[in-house]
Design an enzyme around this catalytic site. Structure first.
Site, PDB file in Angstrom:
ATOM      1  CG  ASP A 137      49.951  23.902  -4.240  1.00  0.00           C
ATOM      2  OD1 ASP A 137      50.601  24.719  -4.909  1.00  0.00           O
ATOM      3  OD2 ASP A 137      49.669  24.090  -3.047  1.00  0.00           O
TER       4      ASP A 137
ATOM      5  CG  ASP B  40      43.194  25.840   6.236  1.00  0.00           C
ATOM      6  OD1 ASP B  40      44.406  25.932   5.908  1.00  0.00           O
ATOM      7  OD2 ASP B  40      42.331  25.370   5.464  1.00  0.00           O
TER       8      ASP B  40
ATOM      9  CG  HIS C 270      46.529  25.088   3.428  1.00  0.00           C
ATOM     10  ND1 HIS C 270      45.358  25.713   3.060  1.00  0.00           N
ATOM     11  CD2 HIS C 270      47.518  25.874   2.900  1.00  0.00           C
ATOM     12  CE1 HIS C 270      45.627  26.797   2.358  1.00  0.00           C
ATOM     13  NE2 HIS C 270      46.931  26.920   2.251  1.00  0.00           N
TER      14      HIS C 270
ATOM     15  CD  GLU D   1      42.482  23.480   2.471  1.00  0.00           C
ATOM     16  OE1 GLU D   1      43.165  23.855   3.442  1.00  0.00           O
ATOM     17  OE2 GLU D   1      41.906  24.287   1.709  1.00  0.00           O
TER      18      GLU D   1
HETATM   19  C1  F6R Z   1      50.917  27.632  -2.507  1.00  0.00           C
HETATM   20  C2  F6R Z   1      50.584  26.764  -1.397  1.00  0.00           C
HETATM   21  C3  F6R Z   1      49.866  27.244  -0.181  1.00  0.00           C
HETATM   22  C4  F6R Z   1      50.321  28.628   0.287  1.00  0.00           C
HETATM   23  C5  F6R Z   1      49.481  29.055   1.474  1.00  0.00           C
HETATM   24  C6  F6R Z   1      49.845  30.450   1.961  1.00  0.00           C
HETATM   25  O1  F6R Z   1      51.593  26.914  -3.518  1.00  0.00           O
HETATM   26  O2  F6R Z   1      50.864  25.618  -1.479  1.00  0.00           O
HETATM   27  O3  F6R Z   1      50.062  26.316   0.859  1.00  0.00           O
HETATM   28  O4  F6R Z   1      51.668  28.587   0.631  1.00  0.00           O
HETATM   29  O5  F6R Z   1      48.124  29.043   1.125  1.00  0.00           O
HETATM   30  O6  F6R Z   1      49.500  31.376   0.978  1.00  0.00           O
HETATM   31  P1  F6R Z   1      50.047  32.873   1.063  1.00  0.00           P
HETATM   32  O7  F6R Z   1      51.503  32.797   0.922  1.00  0.00           O
HETATM   33  O8  F6R Z   1      49.416  33.564  -0.121  1.00  0.00           O
HETATM   34  O9  F6R Z   1      49.604  33.400   2.370  1.00  0.00           O
END
Ligand code: F6R
Length: 259
Positions: A67, A134, A136, A141
């Protein structure tokens, strides 16, 4: 879905880097999908160290990001292209032209173009994933269609709060929009490896692994994949009802079986 409960992030990094190493040994042009955020940092450090010791080369590897933020330029220090270069790809021999991310500077056409790029690379062999508080994956989301492809999404207030640590602790400075691989795009990868560490991930991990498959918790879509591995530490595993069973399965896994 295989659940592996590890003692710490380094043990997770060893397992995941081992799996990527096997892919590289067996495939002439491996394609890896990279997540950003804090969760995969130990894996990237481990891959860098295996490169430095001559055990791994990324010269023939293609990498796709999950992303990208919309509304900040590619060269912004917190764009996911900048982040992945800083924490991983600039330190190994992956050719810069083999690193791809959704084009957050062209959100209107960027989704379809990105899908075409992944397809022309032959699809993703191993996709690394984190999980949001959440539920995702990527930036899909809650309420994201399980059939979604790479597209523009709005971040929830919760995710902008979670990610404000990278933007001077001010959620208002976190971009509102992103381009993200869709849930179905992620499910197209041949092997999914989701990692989660810390107690804040215990609820979403249990919901993803043991709850119903629902667009309200996009990580639950991993249940639909035939080769999904979930690597969690003790704290992130605490709400899993079958944790003793998962532990037993992994401890008694035949040596010839891979993750
Ligand atoms: C990042 C992504 C997100 C993260 C998620 C967890 O490229 O796609 O889905 O993997 O927000 O973030 P962290 O690892 O910082 O807890």
């Amino acid at each position: 879905m295989e659940v592996i409960i590890v003692e710490n992030e380094q043990q997770a990094a060893d397992i995941v880097a081992g799996s990527i190493g096997l892919l590289m040994a067996e495939t002439s042009a491996p394609v890896i999908g990279l997540a950003t955020g804090s969760t995969p940092l130990a894996v990237y450090a481990e891959l860098r160290s295996r490169y430095e010791s001559g055990d791994l080369s990324f010269a023939d590897t293609t990498a796709f990001l999950l992303d990208e933020y919309v509304g900040i330029p590619h060269h912004h220090p917190e764009s996911y292209r900048s982040v992945i270069r800083r924490v991983f790809t600039d330190h190994v021999d992956l050719p810069p032209s083999s690193l791809h991310g959704p084009d957050g500077e062209d959100p209107k056409n960027g989704g379809a173009r990105y899908e075409a790029m992944i397809e022309s690379a032959g699809g993703i062999d191993i996709q690394l994933l984190g999980i949001g508080s959440d539920g995702h994956i990527g930036f899909n989301e809650p309420s994201s269609s399980l059939a979604s492809r790479t597209r523009l999404k709005s971040l929830t207030a919760q995710t902008r709060r979670d990610n404000s640590r990278y933007f001077g602790d001010d959620p208002d400075d976190v971009p509102r929009h992103v381009l993200t691989q869709g849930v179905a795009t992620i499910l197209d990868a041949r092997h999914l490896i989701l990692m989660a560490f810390g107690s804040s991930k215990a609820g979403p991990v249990a919901a993803a692994v043991e709850g119903p498959v629902t667009a309200m918790l996009p990580a639950s879509a991993l249940q639909l994949h035939q080769h999904a591995t979930v690597v969690v530490d003790e704290a992130a595993s605490i709400e899993l009802r079958l944790r003793d069973y998962y532990r037993e399965c992994y401890a008694n896994k035949p040596a010839w079986q891979r993750i």
